[in-house]
Design a protein around this motif. Structure first.
Motif, mmCIF file in Angstrom:
data_model
loop_
_atom_site.group_PDB
_atom_site.id
_atom_site.type_symbol
_atom_site.label_atom_id
_atom_site.label_comp_id
_atom_site.label_asym_id
_atom_site.label_seq_id
_atom_site.Cartn_x
_atom_site.Cartn_y
_atom_site.Cartn_z
ATOM 1 N N ARG A 36 59.286 -6.566 157.474
ATOM 2 C CA ARG A 36 60.472 -5.972 156.837
ATOM 3 C C ARG A 36 61.175 -6.923 155.870
ATOM 4 O O ARG A 36 61.714 -6.477 154.875
ATOM 5 N N ILE A 37 61.152 -8.198 156.143
ATOM 6 C CA ILE A 37 61.814 -9.152 155.236
ATOM 7 C C ILE A 37 61.095 -9.175 153.887
ATOM 8 O O ILE A 37 61.725 -9.123 152.837
ATOM 9 N N THR A 39 59.259 -6.817 152.609
ATOM 10 C CA THR A 39 59.449 -5.522 151.954
ATOM 11 C C THR A 39 60.809 -5.477 151.257
ATOM 12 O O THR A 39 60.906 -5.015 150.111
ATOM 13 N N LYS A 40 61.841 -5.954 151.902
ATOM 14 C CA LYS A 40 63.188 -5.946 151.313
ATOM 15 C C LYS A 40 63.276 -6.874 150.104
ATOM 16 O O LYS A 40 63.888 -6.523 149.099
#
Length: 42
Positions: A36-37, A39-40
């Motif tokens: 997720r990091i 992707t953000k």
């Protein structure tokens, strides 16, 4: 040294313990969405 100056710390000020990074990496790796990091940021 640059990161200490950027954080406003002196040369002999203590910072975080390096094992803290290991702890958070392990937590992220075992989480439901470990990427997720990335992707953000992307």
């Amino acid at each position: 040294m640059r990161w200490k100056a950027a954080c406003g710390l002196g040369l002999y000020d203590t910072a975080f313990d390096p094992s803290l990074l290991t702890y958070f990496r392990r937590r992220l790796r075992h989480s439901a969405d470990p990427t997720r990091i990335f992707t953000k940021v992307k």
